[in-house]
Design an enzyme around this catalytic site. Structure first.
Site, PDB file in Angstrom:
ATOM      1  N   ASP A 105     -18.898 -29.291  -4.075  1.00  0.00           N
ATOM      2  CA  ASP A 105     -19.881 -28.306  -4.514  1.00  0.00           C
ATOM      3  C   ASP A 105     -20.342 -28.706  -5.922  1.00  0.00           C
ATOM      4  OD1 ASP A 105     -21.050 -25.627  -3.844  1.00  0.00           O
ATOM      5  OD2 ASP A 105     -19.892 -24.971  -5.565  1.00  0.00           O
ATOM      6  N   LYS A 128     -22.770 -30.441  -0.987  1.00  0.00           N
ATOM      7  CA  LYS A 128     -23.991 -29.691  -1.327  1.00  0.00           C
ATOM      8  C   LYS A 128     -24.571 -30.344  -2.578  1.00  0.00           C
ATOM      9  CE  LYS A 128     -22.036 -25.144  -0.100  1.00  0.00           C
ATOM     10  NZ  LYS A 128     -21.585 -23.858  -0.689  1.00  0.00           N
TER      11      LYS A 128
HETATM   12  P1  XMP Z   1     -16.327 -27.676  -6.610  1.00  0.00           P
HETATM   13  O1  XMP Z   1     -17.392 -26.752  -7.138  1.00  0.00           O
HETATM   14  O2  XMP Z   1     -15.208 -27.846  -7.566  1.00  0.00           O
HETATM   15  O3  XMP Z   1     -15.769 -26.831  -5.459  1.00  0.00           O
HETATM   16  O4  XMP Z   1     -16.903 -28.965  -6.103  1.00  0.00           O
HETATM   17  C1  XMP Z   1     -15.208 -27.288  -4.353  1.00  0.00           C
HETATM   18  C2  XMP Z   1     -14.469 -26.119  -3.750  1.00  0.00           C
HETATM   19  O5  XMP Z   1     -15.280 -24.928  -3.691  1.00  0.00           O
HETATM   20  C3  XMP Z   1     -15.079 -24.278  -2.478  1.00  0.00           C
HETATM   21  N1  XMP Z   1     -16.382 -24.129  -1.788  1.00  0.00           N
HETATM   22  C4  XMP Z   1     -16.576 -23.608  -0.583  1.00  0.00           C
HETATM   23  N2  XMP Z   1     -15.705 -23.093   0.311  1.00  0.00           N
HETATM   24  N3  XMP Z   1     -17.500 -22.609   1.771  1.00  0.00           N
HETATM   25  C5  XMP Z   1     -16.185 -22.595   1.485  1.00  0.00           C
HETATM   26  O6  XMP Z   1     -15.414 -22.134   2.305  1.00  0.00           O
HETATM   27  C6  XMP Z   1     -18.429 -23.107   0.942  1.00  0.00           C
HETATM   28  O7  XMP Z   1     -19.630 -23.089   1.253  1.00  0.00           O
HETATM   29  C7  XMP Z   1     -17.938 -23.622  -0.301  1.00  0.00           C
HETATM   30  N4  XMP Z   1     -18.562 -24.188  -1.365  1.00  0.00           N
HETATM   31  C8  XMP Z   1     -17.575 -24.473  -2.251  1.00  0.00           C
HETATM   32  C9  XMP Z   1     -14.103 -25.096  -1.709  1.00  0.00           C
HETATM   33  O8  XMP Z   1     -12.832 -24.534  -1.875  1.00  0.00           O
HETATM   34  C10 XMP Z   1     -14.107 -26.464  -2.341  1.00  0.00           C
HETATM   35  O9  XMP Z   1     -12.867 -27.091  -2.279  1.00  0.00           O
END
Ligand code: XMP
Ligand code: MG
Length: 187
Positions: free
Chosen positions: A110, A138
């Protein structure tokens, strides 16, 4: 195909079972090729709990190279005094990392904070190599750039659930990946 009713809060199915399965076969083939000849004790898949558990199970069973499976668990800081995106390790691997080939298996990329934190933590432990395998990304949401060696799918900026992913610990075991209705997660 599993015949499971689609929950009300689901907007639409983004990736169905067959699509996920086909992509995982491709990833598993690539990984098996890249790690050909490796010894079982030298190759460790490190799944990030809980989100990656289904992805890791399916991917690992498709690998034709010997490997070990291990897990870590993370928690994000919610304290306002902390820097944005700060995460901490709440459960570590059992396997020792020095000299081993490590493949981090994560559900979704993310902002990138989590994976870049993990890369820092694991590279400091002196692995023989360190790579990352991520099911979903994403790109629109990225805050820090992180190298991904094996990527499943790029998706738009929507909250997704199923196939290990959750919303407040719900929908994790849906067999497909679905976009949640915005009304379900935005106030
Ligand atoms: P970052 O922002 O550190 O986050 O790259 C990664 C973590 O954020 C969670 N995440 C999601 N979990 N649906 C989910 O169930 C989503 O659409 C989503 N987007 C982010 C996830 O825990 C991931 O490891
Ligand atoms: Mg996660």
């Amino acid at each position: 195909m599993t015949d499971i009713p689609i929950p009300d809060s689901v907007e639409h199915v983004l990736l169905d079972e067959a699509t996920i399965r086909a992509r995982i076969e491709v990833l598993a083939e690539k990984i098996s090729r890249d790690y050909a000849g490796i010894r079982n004790e030298d190759f460790i898949l490190v799944g990030v709990l809980k989100g990656s558990f289904i992805f890791l199970a399916d991917l690992a069973r498709r690998l034709t190279v010997p490997h070990r499976v291990d897990f870590i668990a993370l928690s994000s800081y919610t304290d306002a005094t902390d820097v944005p995106g700060a995460v901490r390790l709440i459960m570590d691997t059992r396997a020792s990392i020095p000299g081993r080939h490590v493949l981090i298996v994560e559900d979704i990329l993310d902002t990138g904070y989590t994976l870049s934190y993990l890369q820092r933590v694991f590279s400091a432990r002196g692995p023989a190599s360190l790579r990352t395998c991520v099911l979903l990304s994403k790109p629109e949401r990225r805050k820090v750039e992180v190298p991904v060696d094996y990527l499943g799918f790029e998706i738009p900026d929507v909250w997704v659930v199923g196939y290990g992913l959750d919303f407040n610990d719900r929908f994790r075991t849906l067999p497909y990946i679905a976009a949640l209705k915005r009304s379900a997660y935005e106030k």
